[in-house]
Motif scaffolding. Structure first.
Motif, PDB file in Angstrom:
ATOM      1  N   SER B 150     -16.893  -4.172 -12.009  1.00 58.79           N
ATOM      2  CA  SER B 150     -18.253  -4.375 -12.508  1.00 58.79           C
ATOM      3  C   SER B 150     -18.479  -3.714 -13.860  1.00 58.79           C
ATOM      4  CB  SER B 150     -19.263  -3.834 -11.490  1.00 58.79           C
ATOM      5  OG  SER B 150     -19.068  -2.448 -11.299  1.00 58.79           O
ATOM      6  N   GLU B 151     -17.556  -2.828 -14.250  1.00 56.29           N
ATOM      7  CA  GLU B 151     -17.705  -2.146 -15.548  1.00 56.29           C
ATOM      8  C   GLU B 151     -16.892  -2.827 -16.636  1.00 56.29           C
ATOM      9  OE1 GLU B 151     -18.123   2.310 -13.609  1.00 56.29           O
ATOM     10  OE2 GLU B 151     -16.152   1.473 -13.967  1.00 56.29           O
ATOM     11  N   LEU B 152     -16.252  -3.968 -16.306  1.00 52.99           N
ATOM     12  CA  LEU B 152     -15.404  -4.657 -17.273  1.00 52.99           C
ATOM     13  C   LEU B 152     -16.030  -5.991 -17.673  1.00 52.99           C
ATOM     14  CD1 LEU B 152     -11.957  -4.098 -15.493  1.00 52.99           C
ATOM     15  CD2 LEU B 152     -12.914  -2.779 -17.382  1.00 52.99           C
ATOM     16  N   SER B 153     -15.702  -6.463 -18.887  1.00 54.36           N
ATOM     17  CA  SER B 153     -16.168  -7.784 -19.312  1.00 54.36           C
ATOM     18  C   SER B 153     -15.367  -8.846 -18.575  1.00 54.36           C
ATOM     19  CB  SER B 153     -15.954  -7.942 -20.812  1.00 54.36           C
ATOM     20  OG  SER B 153     -14.585  -8.114 -21.085  1.00 54.36           O
ATOM     21  N   GLY B 154     -15.833 -10.095 -18.653  1.00 53.40           N
ATOM     22  CA  GLY B 154     -15.132 -11.186 -17.986  1.00 53.40           C
ATOM     23  C   GLY B 154     -13.680 -11.294 -18.430  1.00 53.40           C
ATOM     24  N   GLY B 155     -13.463 -11.200 -19.748  1.00 54.01           N
ATOM     25  CA  GLY B 155     -12.100 -11.308 -20.268  1.00 54.01           C
ATOM     26  C   GLY B 155     -11.216 -10.186 -19.760  1.00 54.01           C
ATOM     27  N   GLN B 156     -11.796  -8.976 -19.696  1.00 55.79           N
ATOM     28  CA  GLN B 156     -11.023  -7.831 -19.196  1.00 55.79           C
ATOM     29  C   GLN B 156     -10.714  -8.009 -17.716  1.00 55.79           C
ATOM     30  OE1 GLN B 156     -13.804  -4.824 -20.412  1.00 55.79           O
ATOM     31  NE2 GLN B 156     -12.662  -4.341 -22.276  1.00 55.79           N
ATOM     32  N   GLN B 157     -11.709  -8.497 -16.957  1.00 56.00           N
ATOM     33  CA  GLN B 157     -11.466  -8.719 -15.527  1.00 56.00           C
ATOM     34  C   GLN B 157     -10.349  -9.727 -15.318  1.00 56.00           C
ATOM     35  OE1 GLN B 157     -14.731  -9.087 -12.697  1.00 56.00           O
ATOM     36  NE2 GLN B 157     -16.174  -8.636 -14.321  1.00 56.00           N
ATOM     37  N   GLN B 158     -10.352 -10.782 -16.123  1.00 56.46           N
ATOM     38  CA  GLN B 158      -9.326 -11.794 -15.935  1.00 56.46           C
ATOM     39  C   GLN B 158      -7.946 -11.253 -16.301  1.00 56.46           C
ATOM     40  OE1 GLN B 158      -8.820 -13.963 -14.011  1.00 56.46           O
ATOM     41  NE2 GLN B 158      -9.553 -15.929 -14.756  1.00 56.46           N
ATOM     42  N   ARG B 159      -7.899 -10.365 -17.307  1.00 54.25           N
ATOM     43  CA  ARG B 159      -6.603  -9.778 -17.662  1.00 54.25           C
ATOM     44  C   ARG B 159      -6.113  -8.860 -16.534  1.00 54.25           C
ATOM     45  NH1 ARG B 159      -9.091  -7.842 -23.011  1.00 54.25           N
ATOM     46  NH2 ARG B 159      -7.300  -6.501 -23.373  1.00 54.25           N
ATOM     47  N   VAL B 160      -7.043  -8.127 -15.907  1.00 53.34           N
ATOM     48  CA  VAL B 160      -6.644  -7.312 -14.741  1.00 53.34           C
ATOM     49  C   VAL B 160      -6.141  -8.237 -13.631  1.00 53.34           C
ATOM     50  CG1 VAL B 160      -7.447  -5.754 -12.919  1.00 53.34           C
ATOM     51  CG2 VAL B 160      -8.243  -5.437 -15.270  1.00 53.34           C
ATOM     52  N   ALA B 161      -6.814  -9.377 -13.455  1.00 55.74           N
ATOM     53  CA  ALA B 161      -6.401 -10.315 -12.397  1.00 55.74           C
ATOM     54  C   ALA B 161      -4.989 -10.835 -12.663  1.00 55.74           C
ATOM     55  CB  ALA B 161      -7.390 -11.474 -12.301  1.00 55.74           C
ATOM     56  N   ILE B 162      -4.666 -11.073 -13.930  1.00 58.69           N
ATOM     57  CA  ILE B 162      -3.308 -11.519 -14.268  1.00 58.69           C
ATOM     58  C   ILE B 162      -2.319 -10.397 -13.956  1.00 58.69           C
ATOM     59  CG2 ILE B 162      -1.781 -12.232 -16.154  1.00 58.69           C
ATOM     60  CD1 ILE B 162      -4.236 -13.598 -17.438  1.00 58.69           C
ATOM     61  N   ALA B 163      -2.689  -9.173 -14.313  1.00 57.02           N
ATOM     62  CA  ALA B 163      -1.817  -8.026 -14.014  1.00 57.02           C
ATOM     63  C   ALA B 163      -1.646  -7.868 -12.500  1.00 57.02           C
ATOM     64  CB  ALA B 163      -2.403  -6.751 -14.617  1.00 57.02           C
ATOM     65  N   ARG B 164      -2.727  -8.151 -11.742  1.00 53.57           N
ATOM     66  CA  ARG B 164      -2.624  -8.050 -10.276  1.00 53.57           C
ATOM     67  C   ARG B 164      -1.613  -9.070  -9.748  1.00 53.57           C
ATOM     68  NH1 ARG B 164      -7.843  -9.110  -6.585  1.00 53.57           N
ATOM     69  NH2 ARG B 164      -7.629 -11.185  -7.479  1.00 53.57           N
ATOM     70  N   ALA B 165      -1.657 -10.286 -10.302  1.00 48.18           N
ATOM     71  CA  ALA B 165      -0.696 -11.304  -9.862  1.00 48.18           C
ATOM     72  C   ALA B 165       0.731 -10.862 -10.212  1.00 48.18           C
ATOM     73  CB  ALA B 165      -1.022 -12.641 -10.517  1.00 48.18           C
ATOM     74  N   GLU B 189      -8.500 -13.740 -25.734  1.00 44.97           N
ATOM     75  CA  GLU B 189      -7.777 -12.564 -25.254  1.00 44.97           C
ATOM     76  C   GLU B 189      -7.013 -12.882 -23.966  1.00 44.97           C
ATOM     77  OE1 GLU B 189     -10.683  -9.651 -22.901  1.00 44.97           O
ATOM     78  OE2 GLU B 189     -11.579 -10.186 -24.819  1.00 44.97           O
ATOM     79  N   VAL B 190      -7.589 -13.768 -23.142  1.00 46.14           N
ATOM     80  CA  VAL B 190      -6.908 -14.149 -21.899  1.00 46.14           C
ATOM     81  C   VAL B 190      -5.746 -15.092 -22.207  1.00 46.14           C
ATOM     82  CG1 VAL B 190      -7.178 -15.390 -19.720  1.00 46.14           C
ATOM     83  CG2 VAL B 190      -8.923 -13.756 -20.448  1.00 46.14           C
ATOM     84  N   LEU B 191      -5.989 -16.047 -23.117  1.00 43.21           N
ATOM     85  CA  LEU B 191      -4.913 -16.986 -23.479  1.00 43.21           C
ATOM     86  C   LEU B 191      -3.747 -16.236 -24.124  1.00 43.21           C
ATOM     87  CD1 LEU B 191      -6.855 -20.111 -24.808  1.00 43.21           C
ATOM     88  CD2 LEU B 191      -5.850 -19.727 -22.553  1.00 43.21           C
ATOM     89  N   ASP B 192      -4.055 -15.196 -24.912  1.00 38.53           N
ATOM     90  CA  ASP B 192      -2.978 -14.407 -25.531  1.00 38.53           C
ATOM     91  C   ASP B 192      -2.075 -13.785 -24.470  1.00 38.53           C
ATOM     92  OD1 ASP B 192      -3.769 -15.016 -28.043  1.00 38.53           O
ATOM     93  OD2 ASP B 192      -4.865 -13.133 -28.415  1.00 38.53           O
ATOM     94  N   VAL B 193      -2.713 -13.224 -23.431  1.00 37.86           N
ATOM     95  CA  VAL B 193      -1.937 -12.602 -22.355  1.00 37.86           C
ATOM     96  C   VAL B 193      -1.075 -13.654 -21.653  1.00 37.86           C
ATOM     97  CG1 VAL B 193      -2.119 -11.520 -20.073  1.00 37.86           C
ATOM     98  CG2 VAL B 193      -3.499 -10.666 -21.969  1.00 37.86           C
ATOM     99  N   MET B 194      -1.653 -14.839 -21.464  1.00 36.99           N
ATOM    100  CA  MET B 194      -0.905 -15.906 -20.787  1.00 36.99           C
ATOM    101  C   MET B 194       0.264 -16.385 -21.651  1.00 36.99           C
ATOM    102  SD  MET B 194      -4.120 -17.984 -19.174  1.00 36.99           S
ATOM    103  CE  MET B 194      -3.130 -19.386 -18.671  1.00 36.99           C
ATOM    104  N   ARG B 195       0.015 -16.459 -22.956  1.00 38.18           N
ATOM    105  CA  ARG B 195       1.078 -16.901 -23.874  1.00 38.18           C
ATOM    106  C   ARG B 195       2.239 -15.902 -23.835  1.00 38.18           C
ATOM    107  NH1 ARG B 195      -2.040 -17.442 -28.399  1.00 38.18           N
ATOM    108  NH2 ARG B 195      -2.743 -19.440 -27.594  1.00 38.18           N
ATOM    109  N   ASN B 196       1.844 -14.633 -23.832  1.00 37.13           N
ATOM    110  CA  ASN B 196       2.806 -13.546 -23.738  1.00 37.13           C
ATOM    111  C   ASN B 196       3.649 -13.650 -22.478  1.00 37.13           C
ATOM    112  OD1 ASN B 196       3.755 -10.766 -23.455  1.00 37.13           O
ATOM    113  ND2 ASN B 196       2.374 -10.413 -25.200  1.00 37.13           N
ATOM    114  N   LEU B 197       2.960 -13.926 -21.379  1.00 40.46           N
ATOM    115  CA  LEU B 197       3.614 -14.034 -20.081  1.00 40.46           C
ATOM    116  C   LEU B 197       4.584 -15.221 -20.082  1.00 40.46           C
ATOM    117  CD1 LEU B 197       3.514 -12.759 -17.272  1.00 40.46           C
ATOM    118  CD2 LEU B 197       1.674 -14.320 -16.686  1.00 40.46           C
TER     119      LEU B 197
END
Lengths: 296, 256
Positions: B150-165, B189-197
């Protein structure tokens, strides 16, 4: 309005204009709450009248004082607390079990749960207490024939009968509280737990129930407080909880109201402590939640 | 050189009451590839994705992941439905990222990531935590480890979700419209993480409306409509010179 103040003819109106907005030095007169003042006065008068009524009434306050810490009363208080904990523990275990069975998707378990809630919510707690206490009338012995057997009257003491009666009927109510808690958790949480490979049980224990607790704690706290007072029903089947012990004393000394006041004092003390405890538990299970955090 | 096929779907069909959500969908995804699925809403893309990790039950067809039939065990001429525990075991190797993140709100970012490794894989809590922290660093959120979702922005939450996966060390990650619930400025920011992955060699199946991402990152693009695969092929071909008129029309509509 926008006339330059350098012009001598317009200087006076411009100053007056500025004064109009210069209010910081004025004295602030708070709004008068006449309604509040009047109602507070009425309440105080009524309270004073009540206090006077009790002081001139036929109450021997010395009895209240003498019996407040009497060993029999304190022992009754302890038994009340033990019964509250025991019955509520049974109620919560049965409630969680029944709620999980209800939503399990297994039709047999689901119907067992529905039947349990139907029957045990359908009869008064006092009646259930008496049923358990009088079980010996229909089943003189309990056990598995050949293995072990006990006389029902030996097992079904007032304590056991009260614990079963209160706990099992409580479970039927708690079941609905737990179920509403489980339903309050977003379906995405169930899916996220499954995608990290959790089994149903692990998902419930680690992800769903902790979140459901936030919704469940206020009504369960309410039920615990209700149970403290519901245990007084056990006085009917001779369980020596606080109300029973107060009655035993006033049967002997006829100071009925004095001893009822002693008992109500202790109920109030216990309920007050539990209310404070409930707030703390709510705060714990509200962690990570914005709405709760904001109100703390 | 023959490809190493990781995901193979044959004739996957699914009905919701009278609505045919999936109609004999076939798809192959090779190990290390990024496959994007595009199509209008209601075309069955997400339903297909959810059939792969058994969040949705299919009515017909079959899916193999790493040569393992999902949801069933073959025994001679019989197919036995798998138990809850066996299905959980199959899901461990398949990560999933949701449109609405679905982070566990009662756990901090780092706890979200090591929950699965510790509770499901039985990893040592200390090592799992260190791994989780390194994953957070990889998605650029090392400083948010102890923040609640709840203390993170949507983009940050989604990046944590990717890290969780990623924490489950999966062979495959499914992305179900991962940027659709985000404010426009948080998408990149989310697409960058996905591209990286993707460039690290992770096999990914991505349901998305981000055609730019599909063009730049995907190996194959599949266009679905009304529960059917209309067209599938190399990303550049499907997105620039589509064979089907419907695909071309959809791509034009998204660009406008």
């Amino acid at each position: 309005m926008t006339t330059p103040s350098s012009s001598p003819i317009n200087a006076a109106p411009a100053t007056r204009e500025r004064d109009r907005y210069e209010i910081a030095h004025l004295k602030l007169v708070p709004k008068r709450h006449i309604g509040r003042t009047i109602s507070a006065a009425v309440v105080i008068i009524l309270l004073l009248a009540l206090i006077r009524a009790f002081s001139v009434g036929q109450i021997e306050w010395s009895y209240v004082r003498d019996f407040l810490f009497a060993p029999v009363i304190l022992q009754g208080l302890i038994n009340t607390l033990i019964m509250t904990v025991a019955a509520m523990a049974i109620g919560i275990v049965l409630g969680v079990l029944s709620a999980v069975m209800r939503i399990s998707g297994n039709p047999v378990l689901s119907w067992i749960s529905v039947g349990y809630v139907w029957i045990f919510r359908g009869a008064p707690a006092l009646l259930q207490l008496m049923l358990w206490f009088n079980l010996a009338l229909i089943f003189p012995t309990l056990g598995i024939p050949g293995l072990f057997e006990f006389r029902t009257v030996d097992i079904m003491t007032p304590f056991v009968a009260a614990m079963l009666g209160l706990g099992i009927s409580q479970g039927a109510y708690t079941s609905e509280v737990v179920r509403s808690g489980l339903l309050s958790v977003d379906s995405g949480q169930y899916e996220a737990a499954r995608t990290i490979g959790m089994t149903q049980m692990k998902m419930l224990r680690r992800i769903v129930l902790p979140q459901a607790m936030r919704v469940m704690v206020p009504p369960i706290g309410n039920e615990v407080i209700g149970m403290v007072k519901l245990t007084s029903l056990a006085s009917v089947i001779q369980f020596t909880e606080i109300l029973h012990n107060a009655q035993v004393i006033y049967y002997a000394n006829t100071r009925v109201l004095e001893l009822l006041l002693v008992a109500s004092f202790w109920y109030l003390v216990v309920v007050t402590i539990l209310s404070v405890g409930q707030q703390r538990i709510e705060r714990y299970f509200g962690r990570g939640s914005k709405s709760i955090r904001a109100s703390v | 050189m023959s490809k190493d096929i990781l995901v193979k779907a044959i004739d996957v069909s699914k009905k919701f009451d009278a609505f045919q959500a999936l109609d004999k969908v076939n798809m192959e995804v090779a190990r290390g590839e990024v496959a994007c699925i595009i199509g209008p809403s209601g075309s069955g893309k997400s339903t297909f994705l959810r059939c792969i990790n058994l969040l949705e039950r299919m009515d017909g067809g079959a899916i193999w992941v790493n040569d393992e039939l999902m949801g069933y065990r073959r025994d001679g001429n019989n197919l036995h439905e798998l138990s809850d525990a066996e299905i959980s075991r199959q899901r461990r190797r398949i990560g999933m990222v949701f449109q609405r993140f679905n982070l566990f709100p009662h756990k901090t970012a780092v706890e979200n990531i090591f929950e699965g490794p510790v509770q499901v894989l039985g990893e040592n809590p200390k090592e799992a935590r260190d791994h989780a922290l390194s994953l957070l660093e990889r998605v650029g959120l090392a400083d948010k480890a102890n923040h609640y979702p709840s203390e993170l922005s949507g983009g940050q939450q989604q990046r944590v979700a990717i890290a969780r996966a990623m924490g489950m060390r999966p062979e495959l990650i499914l992305f179900d419209e991962p940027t659709s619930a985000l404010d426009p400025e948080l998408v990149s920011e989310v697409l960058d993480v996905m591209r990286n992955l993707a460039s690290s060699g992770m096999t990914m199946i991505v349901v998305t409306h981000e055609l730019g991402f599909a063009r730049n990152v995907a190996n194959t693009v599949t266009f679905m409509e009304t529960g059917k695969v209309v067209e599938t092929g190399p990303a550049s071909q499907v997105l620039t010179t589509p064979a089907s008129a419907r695909t071309a029309e959809f791509i034009r509509a998204v660009h406008n």
